[in-house]
Design a protein around this motif. Structure first.
Motif, PDB file in Angstrom:
ATOM      1  N   ALA A  61       0.813  -1.216   0.000  1.00  0.00           N
ATOM      2  CA  ALA A  61       0.000   0.000   0.000  1.00  0.00           C
ATOM      3  C   ALA A  61       0.846   1.265   0.000  1.00  0.00           C
ATOM      4  CB  ALA A  61      -0.931   0.006   1.207  1.00  0.00           C
ATOM      5  N   ALA A  62       2.027   1.184   0.578  1.00  0.00           N
ATOM      6  CA  ALA A  62       2.872   2.375   0.707  1.00  0.00           C
ATOM      7  C   ALA A  62       4.316   2.016   0.379  1.00  0.00           C
ATOM      8  CB  ALA A  62       2.766   2.948   2.116  1.00  0.00           C
ATOM      9  N   PRO A  63       4.617   1.756  -0.894  1.00  0.00           N
ATOM     10  CA  PRO A  63       5.987   1.335  -1.260  1.00  0.00           C
ATOM     11  C   PRO A  63       7.041   2.382  -0.926  1.00  0.00           C
ATOM     12  CG  PRO A  63       4.689   1.846  -3.206  1.00  0.00           C
ATOM     13  CD  PRO A  63       3.735   1.814  -2.064  1.00  0.00           C
ATOM     14  N   ASP A  64       6.646   3.648  -0.873  1.00  0.00           N
ATOM     15  CA  ASP A  64       7.573   4.714  -0.483  1.00  0.00           C
ATOM     16  C   ASP A  64       7.254   5.243   0.910  1.00  0.00           C
ATOM     17  OD1 ASP A  64       9.199   4.825  -2.872  1.00  0.00           O
ATOM     18  OD2 ASP A  64       7.426   5.598  -3.889  1.00  0.00           O
ATOM     19  N   ASN A  65       6.497   4.425   1.679  1.00  0.00           N
ATOM     20  CA  ASN A  65       6.168   4.742   3.076  1.00  0.00           C
ATOM     21  C   ASN A  65       5.309   5.991   3.218  1.00  0.00           C
ATOM     22  OD1 ASN A  65       7.771   2.503   3.787  1.00  0.00           O
ATOM     23  ND2 ASN A  65       9.603   3.794   3.807  1.00  0.00           N
ATOM     24  N   ILE A  66       4.543   6.293   2.197  1.00  0.00           N
ATOM     25  CA  ILE A  66       3.595   7.408   2.245  1.00  0.00           C
ATOM     26  C   ILE A  66       2.200   6.846   2.002  1.00  0.00           C
ATOM     27  CG2 ILE A  66       2.881   9.590   1.209  1.00  0.00           C
ATOM     28  CD1 ILE A  66       5.785  10.032   0.381  1.00  0.00           C
ATOM     29  N   MET A  67       1.279   7.138   2.917  1.00  0.00           N
ATOM     30  CA  MET A  67      -0.082   6.604   2.811  1.00  0.00           C
ATOM     31  C   MET A  67      -1.099   7.721   3.022  1.00  0.00           C
ATOM     32  SD  MET A  67      -1.917   3.508   4.976  1.00  0.00           S
ATOM     33  CE  MET A  67      -0.776   2.264   4.367  1.00  0.00           C
ATOM     34  N   VAL A  68      -2.188   7.619   2.299  1.00  0.00           N
ATOM     35  CA  VAL A  68      -3.281   8.587   2.444  1.00  0.00           C
ATOM     36  C   VAL A  68      -4.041   8.295   3.731  1.00  0.00           C
ATOM     37  CG1 VAL A  68      -5.469   9.381   1.471  1.00  0.00           C
ATOM     38  CG2 VAL A  68      -3.517   8.930  -0.034  1.00  0.00           C
ATOM     39  N   MET A  69      -4.400   9.359   4.464  1.00  0.00           N
ATOM     40  CA  MET A  69      -5.280   9.243   5.619  1.00  0.00           C
ATOM     41  C   MET A  69      -6.572   9.985   5.309  1.00  0.00           C
ATOM     42  SD  MET A  69      -4.955  10.663   9.547  1.00  0.00           S
ATOM     43  CE  MET A  69      -3.951   9.372  10.261  1.00  0.00           C
ATOM     44  N   GLU A  70      -7.661   9.244   5.305  1.00  0.00           N
ATOM     45  CA  GLU A  70      -8.992   9.789   5.024  1.00  0.00           C
ATOM     46  C   GLU A  70      -9.708   9.983   6.353  1.00  0.00           C
ATOM     47  OE1 GLU A  70     -13.070   7.771   3.364  1.00  0.00           O
ATOM     48  OE2 GLU A  70     -11.219   7.300   2.303  1.00  0.00           O
ATOM     49  N   VAL A  71     -10.008  11.223   6.707  1.00  0.00           N
ATOM     50  CA  VAL A  71     -10.591  11.538   8.019  1.00  0.00           C
ATOM     51  C   VAL A  71     -12.032  12.006   7.864  1.00  0.00           C
ATOM     52  CG1 VAL A  71     -10.386  12.944  10.104  1.00  0.00           C
ATOM     53  CG2 VAL A  71      -8.319  12.178   8.912  1.00  0.00           C
ATOM     54  N   HIS A  72     -12.914  11.430   8.678  1.00  0.00           N
ATOM     55  CA  HIS A  72     -14.318  11.854   8.760  1.00  0.00           C
ATOM     56  C   HIS A  72     -14.520  12.341  10.191  1.00  0.00           C
ATOM     57  CE1 HIS A  72     -15.334   9.879   4.876  1.00  0.00           C
ATOM     58  NE2 HIS A  72     -14.335   9.091   5.241  1.00  0.00           N
ATOM     59  N   ASP A  73     -14.418  13.646  10.362  1.00  0.00           N
ATOM     60  CA  ASP A  73     -14.407  14.213  11.709  1.00  0.00           C
ATOM     61  C   ASP A  73     -15.686  15.017  11.952  1.00  0.00           C
ATOM     62  OD1 ASP A  73     -13.886  15.428  14.126  1.00  0.00           O
ATOM     63  OD2 ASP A  73     -11.835  15.987  13.655  1.00  0.00           O
ATOM     64  N   GLY A  74     -15.628  16.331  11.759  1.00  0.00           N
ATOM     65  CA  GLY A  74     -16.798  17.159  11.998  1.00  0.00           C
ATOM     66  C   GLY A  74     -17.140  17.337  13.461  1.00  0.00           C
ATOM     67  N   GLN A  75     -16.271  16.854  14.372  1.00  0.00           N
ATOM     68  CA  GLN A  75     -16.542  16.932  15.804  1.00  0.00           C
ATOM     69  C   GLN A  75     -15.483  17.724  16.551  1.00  0.00           C
ATOM     70  OE1 GLN A  75     -19.351  15.523  16.784  1.00  0.00           O
ATOM     71  NE2 GLN A  75     -19.800  14.040  15.182  1.00  0.00           N
ATOM     72  N   THR A  76     -14.237  17.505  16.208  1.00  0.00           N
ATOM     73  CA  THR A  76     -13.138  18.021  17.033  1.00  0.00           C
ATOM     74  C   THR A  76     -12.637  19.391  16.608  1.00  0.00           C
ATOM     75  OG1 THR A  76     -11.374  17.062  15.682  1.00  0.00           O
ATOM     76  CG2 THR A  76     -12.374  15.630  17.351  1.00  0.00           C
ATOM     77  N   GLY A  77     -12.875  19.767  15.364  1.00  0.00           N
ATOM     78  CA  GLY A  77     -12.321  21.020  14.860  1.00  0.00           C
ATOM     79  C   GLY A  77     -10.875  20.898  14.425  1.00  0.00           C
ATOM     80  N   ILE A  78     -10.318  19.691  14.462  1.00  0.00           N
ATOM     81  CA  ILE A  78      -8.935  19.460  14.045  1.00  0.00           C
ATOM     82  C   ILE A  78      -8.922  19.221  12.540  1.00  0.00           C
ATOM     83  CG2 ILE A  78      -6.898  17.998  14.331  1.00  0.00           C
ATOM     84  CD1 ILE A  78      -8.007  17.288  17.140  1.00  0.00           C
ATOM     85  N   ASP A  79      -8.076  19.942  11.817  1.00  0.00           N
ATOM     86  CA  ASP A  79      -8.051  19.816  10.365  1.00  0.00           C
ATOM     87  C   ASP A  79      -7.359  18.530   9.933  1.00  0.00           C
ATOM     88  OD1 ASP A  79      -5.063  20.562   9.439  1.00  0.00           O
ATOM     89  OD2 ASP A  79      -5.630  21.827  11.144  1.00  0.00           O
ATOM     90  N   ASP A  80      -7.623  18.115   8.695  1.00  0.00           N
ATOM     91  CA  ASP A  80      -7.121  16.841   8.190  1.00  0.00           C
ATOM     92  C   ASP A  80      -5.596  16.763   8.194  1.00  0.00           C
ATOM     93  OD1 ASP A  80      -9.764  16.307   7.793  1.00  0.00           O
ATOM     94  OD2 ASP A  80      -9.665  16.199   5.607  1.00  0.00           O
ATOM     95  N   ALA A  81      -4.937  17.873   7.873  1.00  0.00           N
ATOM     96  CA  ALA A  81      -3.470  17.880   7.848  1.00  0.00           C
ATOM     97  C   ALA A  81      -2.899  17.621   9.240  1.00  0.00           C
ATOM     98  CB  ALA A  81      -2.958  19.200   7.287  1.00  0.00           C
TER      99      ALA A  81
END
Length: 203
Positions: free
Chosen positions: A47-67
């Motif tokens: 999934a991450a041959p270069d050790n970089i993986m996508v993180m898909e966040v479904h929040d809407g509660q904490t106010g913390i941005d995806d980055a």
């Protein structure tokens, strides 16, 4: 790649009607993980041959941005450690790939999915196909947060954390190493070994 089903008996042991608590930080806890393959490390490498993986966040509660979510959960767990990026960042990198041969290989369908206060049906493969969250109940002492390592429409591994309200970056930072340790184990233990605890992915 597709996730290989565990034997039924092992599946029932892992799933359990009442998951034991694995880790605690204050009043926050992490429940026993679910694995749908005996080769999580292999899926991770693919999934991450270069050790970089996508993180898909479904929040809407904490106010913390995806980055910020991606940054908090990066560089934990067994080597090689993963650097998580947002779907938007992944799209930008892929758009630029044609102009630069040095761009890392990204496989966005193989990703980490996070759902804050998930609906009752958001678990296992639904984490990968139709993740949904619900509004917090007033006075709710803890917020459940589900984490899944998805391979396309299938969950390779999954767990749930129950985080003391209000959920903030400090609590997530404290839990991140344990979440990544269990979501991406370096190897699966031999469950038939009497000396191996099923609560220890690296056993």
């Amino acid at each position: 790649m597709s996730a290989k089903r565990l034997p039924k008996a092992l599946f029932l042991v892992l799933l359990g009607s009442t998951a034991p608590l694995l880790a605690a930080c204050g009043a926050s806890t992490i429940e026993a993980p679910f694995y749908d393959t005996t080769d999580v490390a292999g899926f991770k490498s693919y999934a991450a041959p270069d050790n970089i993986m996508v993180m898909e966040v479904h929040d809407g509660q904490t106010g913390i941005d995806d980055a910020s979510w991606a940054k908090m959960f990066s560089h934990h767990g067994f080597a090689p450690q993963l650097d998580f990026i947002t779907p938007q960042d992944a799209q930008t990198r892929m758009d630029n790939a044609n102009s630069s041969p040095d761009q890392p290989t990204l496989r966005p369908r193989h990703r980490m999915v996070v759902v804050v206060n998930p609906t009752q049906n958001t678990a296992r493969n639904t984490m990968c196909t139709d993740p949904k969250n619900a509004p917090l109940t007033p006075g709710q002492a803890q917020t459940p947060v589900r984490f899944a390592f998805c391979s396309g429409d299938s969950a390779v591994s999954e767990l749930r954390a129950n985080i003391e309200n209000p959920v903030d970056q400090k609590k997530l930072n404290d839990l991140a190493p344990t979440v990544i340790h269990y979501l991406f184990p370096i190897s699966q233990p031999d469950r038939n070994d009497d000396h191996c605890s099923r609560l220890s992915p690296g056993c």
